[in-house]
Motif scaffolding. Structure first.
Motif, PDB file in Angstrom:
ATOM      1  N   GLY A 230       0.778  -1.230   0.000  1.00 11.74           N
ATOM      2  CA  GLY A 230       0.000   0.000   0.000  1.00 11.74           C
ATOM      3  C   GLY A 230       0.810   1.280   0.000  1.00 11.74           C
ATOM      4  O   GLY A 230       0.244   2.360  -0.121  1.00 11.74           O
ATOM      5  N   CYS A 231       2.119   1.202   0.130  1.00 13.51           N
ATOM      6  CA  CYS A 231       2.949   2.405   0.174  1.00 13.51           C
ATOM      7  C   CYS A 231       3.339   2.816  -1.238  1.00 13.51           C
ATOM      8  O   CYS A 231       3.777   1.989  -2.036  1.00 13.51           O
ATOM      9  N   ARG A 232       3.187   4.079  -1.542  1.00 14.59           N
ATOM     10  CA  ARG A 232       3.566   4.617  -2.854  1.00 14.59           C
ATOM     11  C   ARG A 232       4.689   5.642  -2.718  1.00 14.59           C
ATOM     12  O   ARG A 232       4.987   6.375  -3.650  1.00 14.59           O
ATOM     13  N   ALA A 233       5.325   5.678  -1.567  1.00 13.10           N
ATOM     14  CA  ALA A 233       6.404   6.638  -1.320  1.00 13.10           C
ATOM     15  C   ALA A 233       7.636   6.265  -2.155  1.00 13.10           C
ATOM     16  O   ALA A 233       7.862   5.088  -2.460  1.00 13.10           O
ATOM     17  N   PRO A 234       8.431   7.249  -2.500  1.00  8.00           N
ATOM     18  CA  PRO A 234       9.656   6.959  -3.240  1.00  8.00           C
ATOM     19  C   PRO A 234      10.605   6.079  -2.427  1.00  8.00           C
ATOM     20  O   PRO A 234      10.739   6.238  -1.216  1.00  8.00           O
ATOM     21  N   ALA A 235      11.233   5.146  -3.111  1.00 13.60           N
ATOM     22  CA  ALA A 235      12.199   4.256  -2.461  1.00 13.60           C
ATOM     23  C   ALA A 235      13.486   5.014  -2.174  1.00 13.60           C
ATOM     24  O   ALA A 235      13.974   5.765  -3.012  1.00 13.60           O
ATOM     25  N   GLU A 236      14.015   4.811  -0.991  1.00  7.73           N
ATOM     26  CA  GLU A 236      15.286   5.395  -0.592  1.00  7.73           C
ATOM     27  C   GLU A 236      16.333   4.314  -0.351  1.00  7.73           C
ATOM     28  O   GLU A 236      17.526   4.569  -0.429  1.00  7.73           O
ATOM     29  N   TRP A 237      15.876   3.107   0.008  1.00  4.11           N
ATOM     30  CA  TRP A 237      16.766   2.027   0.409  1.00  4.11           C
ATOM     31  C   TRP A 237      16.497   0.768  -0.405  1.00  4.11           C
ATOM     32  O   TRP A 237      15.358   0.474  -0.753  1.00  4.11           O
ATOM     33  N   ALA A 238      17.558   0.022  -0.667  1.00  4.58           N
ATOM     34  CA  ALA A 238      17.455  -1.293  -1.291  1.00  4.58           C
ATOM     35  C   ALA A 238      17.864  -2.327  -0.241  1.00  4.58           C
ATOM     36  O   ALA A 238      18.994  -2.300   0.250  1.00  4.58           O
ATOM     37  N   LEU A 239      16.941  -3.183   0.127  1.00  6.94           N
ATOM     38  CA  LEU A 239      17.221  -4.254   1.083  1.00  6.94           C
ATOM     39  C   LEU A 239      17.535  -5.504   0.267  1.00  6.94           C
ATOM     40  O   LEU A 239      16.658  -6.054  -0.398  1.00  6.94           O
ATOM     41  N   ARG A 240      18.798  -5.896   0.273  1.00  6.86           N
ATOM     42  CA  ARG A 240      19.253  -7.023  -0.534  1.00  6.86           C
ATOM     43  C   ARG A 240      19.224  -8.281   0.330  1.00  6.86           C
ATOM     44  O   ARG A 240      19.756  -8.290   1.425  1.00  6.86           O
ATOM     45  N   TRP A 241      18.585  -9.332  -0.174  1.00 10.47           N
ATOM     46  CA  TRP A 241      18.354 -10.515   0.631  1.00 10.47           C
ATOM     47  C   TRP A 241      18.377 -11.771  -0.229  1.00 10.47           C
ATOM     48  O   TRP A 241      18.356 -11.706  -1.456  1.00 10.47           O
ATOM     49  N   ASN A 242      18.437 -12.906   0.441  1.00 12.83           N
ATOM     50  CA  ASN A 242      18.189 -14.189  -0.204  1.00 12.83           C
ATOM     51  C   ASN A 242      17.722 -15.190   0.831  1.00 12.83           C
ATOM     52  O   ASN A 242      17.964 -15.050   2.014  1.00 12.83           O
ATOM     53  N   ASN A 243      17.016 -16.197   0.349  1.00 13.55           N
ATOM     54  CA  ASN A 243      16.579 -17.305   1.183  1.00 13.55           C
ATOM     55  C   ASN A 243      17.573 -18.436   0.927  1.00 13.55           C
ATOM     56  O   ASN A 243      17.574 -19.014  -0.160  1.00 13.55           O
ATOM     57  N   PRO A 244      18.429 -18.752   1.885  1.00 19.96           N
ATOM     58  CA  PRO A 244      19.484 -19.740   1.638  1.00 19.96           C
ATOM     59  C   PRO A 244      18.963 -21.136   1.313  1.00 19.96           C
ATOM     60  O   PRO A 244      19.673 -21.930   0.719  1.00 19.96           O
ATOM     61  N   ARG A 245      17.731 -21.431   1.647  1.00 18.33           N
ATOM     62  CA  ARG A 245      17.165 -22.737   1.293  1.00 18.33           C
ATOM     63  C   ARG A 245      16.705 -22.790  -0.156  1.00 18.33           C
ATOM     64  O   ARG A 245      16.527 -23.865  -0.709  1.00 18.33           O
TER      65      ARG A 245
ATOM     66  N   HIS B  30      17.864 -20.137  -2.687  1.00 19.60           N
ATOM     67  CA  HIS B  30      18.724 -19.385  -3.603  1.00 19.60           C
ATOM     68  C   HIS B  30      20.188 -19.734  -3.388  1.00 19.60           C
ATOM     69  O   HIS B  30      20.597 -20.047  -2.277  1.00 19.60           O
ATOM     70  N   GLU B  31      20.967 -19.628  -4.462  1.00 23.21           N
ATOM     71  CA  GLU B  31      22.409 -19.794  -4.329  1.00 23.21           C
ATOM     72  C   GLU B  31      22.938 -18.688  -3.421  1.00 23.21           C
ATOM     73  O   GLU B  31      22.364 -17.607  -3.337  1.00 23.21           O
ATOM     74  N   THR B  32      24.052 -18.939  -2.739  1.00 26.32           N
ATOM     75  CA  THR B  32      24.551 -18.000  -1.735  1.00 26.32           C
ATOM     76  C   THR B  32      24.878 -16.616  -2.289  1.00 26.32           C
ATOM     77  O   THR B  32      24.766 -15.634  -1.576  1.00 26.32           O
ATOM     78  N   ASP B  33      25.267 -16.509  -3.566  1.00 24.38           N
ATOM     79  CA  ASP B  33      25.623 -15.204  -4.128  1.00 24.38           C
ATOM     80  C   ASP B  33      24.441 -14.490  -4.791  1.00 24.38           C
ATOM     81  O   ASP B  33      24.557 -13.341  -5.186  1.00 24.38           O
ATOM     82  N   ARG B  34      23.293 -15.132  -4.895  1.00 21.69           N
ATOM     83  CA  ARG B  34      22.118 -14.490  -5.487  1.00 21.69           C
ATOM     84  C   ARG B  34      21.511 -13.505  -4.499  1.00 21.69           C
ATOM     85  O   ARG B  34      21.442 -13.760  -3.301  1.00 21.69           O
ATOM     86  N   ARG B  35      21.081 -12.360  -5.010  1.00 26.34           N
ATOM     87  CA  ARG B  35      20.421 -11.357  -4.180  1.00 26.34           C
ATOM     88  C   ARG B  35      19.119 -10.926  -4.821  1.00 26.34           C
ATOM     89  O   ARG B  35      19.070 -10.649  -6.009  1.00 26.34           O
ATOM     90  N   LYS B  36      18.079 -10.888  -4.018  1.00 25.24           N
ATOM     91  CA  LYS B  36      16.814 -10.301  -4.416  1.00 25.24           C
ATOM     92  C   LYS B  36      16.753  -8.941  -3.728  1.00 25.24           C
ATOM     93  O   LYS B  36      17.481  -8.706  -2.772  1.00 25.24           O
ATOM     94  N   THR B  37      15.893  -8.068  -4.204  1.00 22.56           N
ATOM     95  CA  THR B  37      15.844  -6.713  -3.655  1.00 22.56           C
ATOM     96  C   THR B  37      14.425  -6.290  -3.339  1.00 22.56           C
ATOM     97  O   THR B  37      13.529  -6.443  -4.170  1.00 22.56           O
ATOM     98  N   TRP B  38      14.228  -5.807  -2.132  1.00 25.12           N
ATOM     99  CA  TRP B  38      13.020  -5.083  -1.761  1.00 25.12           C
ATOM    100  C   TRP B  38      13.421  -3.628  -1.627  1.00 25.12           C
ATOM    101  O   TRP B  38      14.517  -3.317  -1.146  1.00 25.12           O
ATOM    102  N   LEU B  39      12.531  -2.749  -2.045  1.00 24.75           N
ATOM    103  CA  LEU B  39      12.771  -1.317  -1.914  1.00 24.75           C
ATOM    104  C   LEU B  39      12.007  -0.783  -0.715  1.00 24.75           C
ATOM    105  O   LEU B  39      10.927  -1.284  -0.392  1.00 24.75           O
ATOM    106  N   ALA B  40      12.569   0.220  -0.064  1.00 21.51           N
ATOM    107  CA  ALA B  40      11.912   0.773   1.122  1.00 21.51           C
ATOM    108  C   ALA B  40      12.053   2.287   1.172  1.00 21.51           C
ATOM    109  O   ALA B  40      13.103   2.838   0.830  1.00 21.51           O
ATOM    110  N   CYS B  41      10.985   2.925   1.628  1.00 23.19           N
ATOM    111  CA  CYS B  41      11.053   4.346   1.962  1.00 23.19           C
ATOM    112  C   CYS B  41      11.664   4.431   3.361  1.00 23.19           C
ATOM    113  O   CYS B  41      11.879   3.412   4.022  1.00 23.19           O
TER     114      CYS B  41
END
Length: 74
Positions: free
Chosen positions: A15-30, A32-43
């Motif tokens: 529900g948030c439409r605010a501009p993204a300021e941060w990139a939260l880089r993550w992976n699920n080790p079960r 994804h490969e250890t070097d793969r990163r997915k990204t969520w954006l956050a205000c």
């Protein structure tokens, strides 16, 4: 930010439409490969709650400013 593509990015919180300021880089080790990163954006307001959600599960790898996120650069 000077890049129109980055300026158009919005927070990943529901529900948030605010501009993204941060990139939260993550992976699920079960799943994804250890070097793969997915990204969520956050205000600024949702950075703590999104980061806590990922961190408590052991998924959060790093938090970087959107403009410096390697997963968002062309």
């Amino acid at each position: 930010m000077d890049d129109p593509a980055i300026d158009a990015l919005t927070c990943s919180a529901r529900g948030c439409r605010a501009p993204a300021e941060w990139a939260l880089r993550w992976n699920n080790p079960r799943r994804h490969e250890t070097d793969r990163r997915k990204t969520w954006l956050a205000c600024g307001e949702h950075r703590p709650s999104l980061g806590d959600f990922l961190d408590v599960r052991g998924f959060l790898r790093e938090v970087v400013p959107v403009a410096g996120s390697p997963t968002l650069e062309s």
